[in-house]
Design a protein around this motif. Structure first.
Motif: not given
Length: 344
Positions: A26-36
């Motif tokens: 039940s953890i929060e999954a975080v995805f990139p807000i930007s990719e360089i």
């Protein structure tokens, strides 16, 4: 820190928490807000500016470093081999770029203008560390030399030769330089001692006394305690004021990649390539919490009471340092995380 000078065995802690992070769903999954996509090959080192969250840097195997301002990167050239470290000075004025070509370049952290190029080491740079208050940098080379530069001087202020070291850092107050050796030794120099670069270390714990193999992670508490981790799977605590070993603990059969004291509480973390993250209490040396991360850990750091870990197969996770519970999992790559930084 009230530790006994010698502590033969770490007692079992009946209140120790053991957590298998794979069991949490039940953890929060975080995805990139930007990719360089700036580098043409693997990125070895990244760093946030200590003051401005809009400024950060990276260095890679492509021999190039970048200074980013609001995601716009400026190429920092001048090296002929891989960049092993990028690091901002604590005042935020300078950026140091260290390379396997044995040189270090210093840049204006705001506009990317080159300030200096330090030469002298004949082999690759192994580690760099900024003084906590002054614009001074220490750098360790594979040629058995340890260099200290003041950014506003054109020549090194000190060079220490002849010690087979693997990692070196300024202490939290800036007076001491402490280091771990390829032979498993721990050494400390007092920069206030006249001619310290030509004198023996004020504290030397010989190899085999704690570690049978190379020291690859080390940290110093401002109370004079050093925690060290080695390829032999052991950690050691040393009181460099009394020059005595406090304890040696066999953690696992894999290398100890990260050790670090918590700045908020009298705890320290230990992270290993076995995929295990431990939190110890400094006073009792009891294991406060053991977390089975599931993948080999390359780096772990405290950010306040939180712990961030990165490692094999894209492992990048956030844990509550008080409870050991996993808070977030960062997604975006399946490749090994070689380095990361967190901006509070």
């Amino acid at each position: 820190m009230d530790l006994e000078e010698e502590h033969e065995q770490n007692p079992e802690n009946p209140e120790e928490i053991v957590i298998d992070s794979d069991s949490e769903d039940s953890i929060e999954a975080v995805f990139p807000i930007s990719e360089i996509q700036a580098h043409s090959d693997s990125v070895c080192s990244v760093a946030f500016h200590p003051i401005s969250s809009d400024i950060y840097a990276s260095g890679g195997i492509d021999d190039i470093a970048y200074l980013y301002t609001q995601n716009e990167g400026k190429e920092l050239t001048g090296h002929t081999d891989s960049i092993i470290a990028v690091s901002f000075s604590n005042c935020g004025e300078f950026l140091a770029v260290a390379s396997m070509d044995g040189t270090i370049t210093i840049w204006n952290a705001q506009n990317g203008e080159n300030i200096a190029k330090y030469e002298g080491p004949t082999e690759e740079i192994l580690s760099i560390s900024w003084h906590p208050r002054l614009p001074s940098l220490c750098a360790l080379s594979n040629d058995l030399s340890l260099w200290v530069w003041h950014i506003k001087k054109n020549s090194p202020v000190a060079v220490i030769y002849g010690h087979p070291l693997s990692i070196a850092k300024f202490g939290p107050a800036g007076r001491y330089i402490y280091a771990g050796g390829k032979d498993g030794s721990i050494k400390v120099w007092d920069m206030k001692s006249e001619g310290f670069e030509n004198a023996p270390p004020i504290c030397t714990i010989l190899g085999k006394a704690i570690h049978n193999e190379e020291v690859i992670s080390i940290d110093m508490h401002n109370g004079g305690i050093i925690v060290s981790g080695s390829k032999d799977g052991c950690i050691g605590l040393t009181n460099f004021n009394s020059k005595k070993i406090i304890t040696k603990i066999k953690v696992c059969e894999e290398s100890i990649e990260s050790v670090e004291f918590c700045k908020e509480m009298m705890w320290f973390l230990v992270a290993s390539m076995s995929g295990e993250l431990r939190i110890y209490e400094c006073d009792s040396l009891n294991t406060r919490c053991t977390i089975q991360v599931g993948m080999g850990i390359v780096k772990a750091i405290w950010v306040g009471f939180d712990i961030y870990v990165g490692g094999l197969e894209g492992l990048l996770e956030h844990y509550n340092g008080r409870t050991g519970e996993r808070v977030r999992k960062f997604s975006g790559t399946k490749e090994t995380i070689l380095d990361f930084d967190v901006k509070q």
